[in-house]
Design a protein around this motif. Structure first.
Motif, short mmCIF file in Angstrom:
data_model
loop_
_atom_site.label_atom_id
_atom_site.label_comp_id
_atom_site.label_asym_id
_atom_site.label_seq_id
_atom_site.Cartn_x
_atom_site.Cartn_y
_atom_site.Cartn_z
N GLU A 42 0.85 -1.18 0.00
CA GLU A 42 0.00 0.00 0.00
C GLU A 42 0.89 1.24 0.00
N LEU A 43 0.89 1.97 -1.11
CA LEU A 43 1.73 3.16 -1.23
C LEU A 43 0.88 4.42 -1.15
N GLU A 44 1.46 5.45 -0.54
CA GLU A 44 0.79 6.75 -0.52
C GLU A 44 0.79 7.32 -1.94
N ILE A 45 -0.37 7.74 -2.39
CA ILE A 45 -0.50 8.27 -3.75
C ILE A 45 0.41 9.48 -3.97
N ASP A 46 0.56 10.30 -2.93
CA ASP A 46 1.39 11.50 -3.07
C ASP A 46 2.87 11.17 -3.29
N ALA A 47 3.28 9.93 -3.00
CA ALA A 47 4.68 9.53 -3.17
C ALA A 47 4.95 9.00 -4.58
N ILE A 48 3.90 8.96 -5.41
CA ILE A 48 4.02 8.38 -6.76
C ILE A 48 3.96 9.47 -7.81
N GLU A 49 4.96 9.53 -8.67
CA GLU A 49 4.95 10.49 -9.78
C GLU A 49 4.62 9.78 -11.08
N ILE A 50 4.06 10.54 -12.02
CA ILE A 50 3.67 9.96 -13.31
C ILE A 50 4.90 9.63 -14.13
N ASN A 51 4.81 8.54 -14.85
CA ASN A 51 5.92 8.07 -15.68
C ASN A 51 6.00 8.90 -16.97
N PRO A 52 7.11 9.59 -17.23
CA PRO A 52 7.24 10.36 -18.48
C PRO A 52 7.28 9.47 -19.71
N PHE A 53 7.50 8.16 -19.52
CA PHE A 53 7.56 7.22 -20.64
C PHE A 53 6.19 6.61 -20.94
N GLN A 54 5.17 7.03 -20.19
CA GLN A 54 3.84 6.47 -20.36
C GLN A 54 3.37 6.63 -21.80
N PRO A 55 3.06 5.52 -22.49
CA PRO A 55 2.61 5.62 -23.88
C PRO A 55 1.25 6.31 -24.01
N ARG A 56 0.35 6.09 -23.04
CA ARG A 56 -0.98 6.67 -23.14
C ARG A 56 -0.93 8.15 -22.80
N SER A 57 -1.55 8.98 -23.63
CA SER A 57 -1.61 10.42 -23.36
C SER A 57 -3.04 10.93 -23.35
N ASN A 58 -3.99 10.14 -23.88
CA ASN A 58 -5.40 10.53 -23.88
C ASN A 58 -6.17 9.66 -22.89
N PHE A 59 -6.92 10.30 -22.02
CA PHE A 59 -7.71 9.57 -21.04
C PHE A 59 -9.16 10.05 -21.13
N ASN A 60 -10.06 9.13 -21.44
CA ASN A 60 -11.47 9.45 -21.55
C ASN A 60 -12.05 9.72 -20.16
N GLU A 61 -12.57 10.92 -19.96
CA GLU A 61 -13.06 11.32 -18.64
C GLU A 61 -14.22 10.44 -18.17
N GLU A 62 -15.13 10.13 -19.07
CA GLU A 62 -16.28 9.29 -18.70
C GLU A 62 -15.82 7.90 -18.27
N SER A 63 -14.86 7.35 -19.03
CA SER A 63 -14.32 6.04 -18.69
C SER A 63 -13.62 6.06 -17.32
N LEU A 64 -12.91 7.16 -17.04
CA LEU A 64 -12.23 7.29 -15.74
C LEU A 64 -13.24 7.34 -14.59
N ARG A 65 -14.35 8.06 -14.80
CA ARG A 65 -15.38 8.14 -13.76
C ARG A 65 -16.02 6.78 -13.50
N GLU A 66 -16.21 6.01 -14.58
CA GLU A 66 -16.77 4.66 -14.41
C GLU A 66 -15.82 3.77 -13.62
N LEU A 67 -14.51 3.88 -13.94
CA LEU A 67 -13.51 3.10 -13.21
C LEU A 67 -13.46 3.55 -11.75
N ALA A 68 -13.57 4.86 -11.50
CA ALA A 68 -13.55 5.37 -10.14
C ALA A 68 -14.71 4.82 -9.33
#
Length: 299
Positions: A42-68
């Motif tokens: 279990e890691l604190e979210i604030d201790a995690i930075e986004i990966n600059p190598f992440q291939p995905r750059s588009n995130f569908n907001e509706e899909s994110l809300r469903e996942l949330a």
């Protein structure tokens, strides 16, 4: 105690271990590394930075809300993967959608696999894990492959082995990057498919590419119809075969023309077509000359 409770308790215990400065694990050779690397913590979210190598750059907001909503009800079923950067600092390798969704519902911690990896390893892991787990758009995949070529200096053959894809598949994705940026955006936004893009890429002229793209969108053309459109364009560029001039069905010899010239006192032009028809042109230079020729014809 159930297995789930034991697993959760183990995660909390390891989290405490990671926060102990005397147990700052930097490599697999360090003390207690075997207890951390590859385990779910279990890691604190604030201790995690986004990966600059992440291939995905588009995130569908509706899909994110469903996942949330799903995470709020069931929790994070599949842990994210991170690599350790420094003391209590981590970088995301895969699972950005899960991380973003967790932030949306206000979670402060998230289950994560801990890995020790350098930048190159992180890039490869991010590419492989994200492409295989999520539906990246074709341009995002192409850009990820291109990044492996540019930054890791991999050939397409080597990349094929690393990511488990056929070399021809990788080549097809990379060719999409030769499309006009407007068309690349159209693929990313879902206005046209990768199949449309593969058809258009056979045209080098970007202005023509965008003209065809506009037709595809406005006329809702299928991939097959697009291929036909591209084929017709290439056909239009081929030089038209020269139509051979028909030869005269018979020849007018110089002596016959000379006879005309002497009779009318001027240079006569005689032409004969392939069907045997022809014309005789008698030039004149003044009204007086014209009347002279009329008298000759009238006899």
């Amino acid at each position: 105690m159930s297995k789930a409770i034991k697993k959760q308790a183990l995660g909390r215990g390891l989290s405490a271990l990671l926060k102990d400065p005397e147990n700052d694990i930097q490599s697999v050779e360090d003390k207690n590394a075997d207890k951390v690397v590859g385990n779910i913590i279990e890691l604190e979210i604030d201790a995690i930075e986004i990966n600059p190598f992440q291939p995905r750059s588009n995130f569908n907001e509706e899909s994110l809300r469903e996942l949330a909503t799903s995470i709020k009800e069931l929790g994070v079923i599949q842990p994210i993967t991170v690599r350790k950067l420094d003391f209590n600092k981590y970088q995301l390798i895969s699972g950005e959608r899960r991380l973003r969704a967790s932030k949306l519902i206000g979670l402060t911690t998230v289950p994560a696999y801990i890995r020790i990896a350098n930048d190159n390893e992180s890039l490869v892991m991010a590419l492989v894990e994200n492409i295989q787990r999520h539906d990246l758009d074709p341009i995002e995949i192409a850009l990820s492959y291109q990044r492996l070529i540019d930054e890791i200096q991999l050939t397409q053959e080597q990349m094929s082995e690393r990511v488990g894809k056929k070399r021809s598949t990788i080549a097809n994705y990379l060719r999409l990057l030769k499309l006009d940026p407007i068309i690349q955006t159209g693929i990313r936004d879902g206005f046209i498919s990768m199949g449309h893009g593969r058809a258009i890429i056979n045209i080098d002229d970007h202005d023509v590419q965008t003209d065809i793209y506009q037709k595809i969108v406005s006329q809702n053309l299928s991939v097959r119809e697009t291929e036909t459109l591209v084929k017709n364009y290439h056909e239009s560029l081929k030089p038209k075969p020269a139509i051979p001039a028909k030869t005269a069905s018979f020849e007018i010899n110089d002596e016959d023309v000379s006879t005309f010239n002497k009779y009318f006192g001027t240079k006569i032009d005689v032409k004969v077509a392939g069907n045997g028809k022809g014309k005789i042109t008698i030039p004149f230079h003044s009204e007086e000359d014209f009347n002279r020729i009329i008298k000759l014809i009238e006899g």
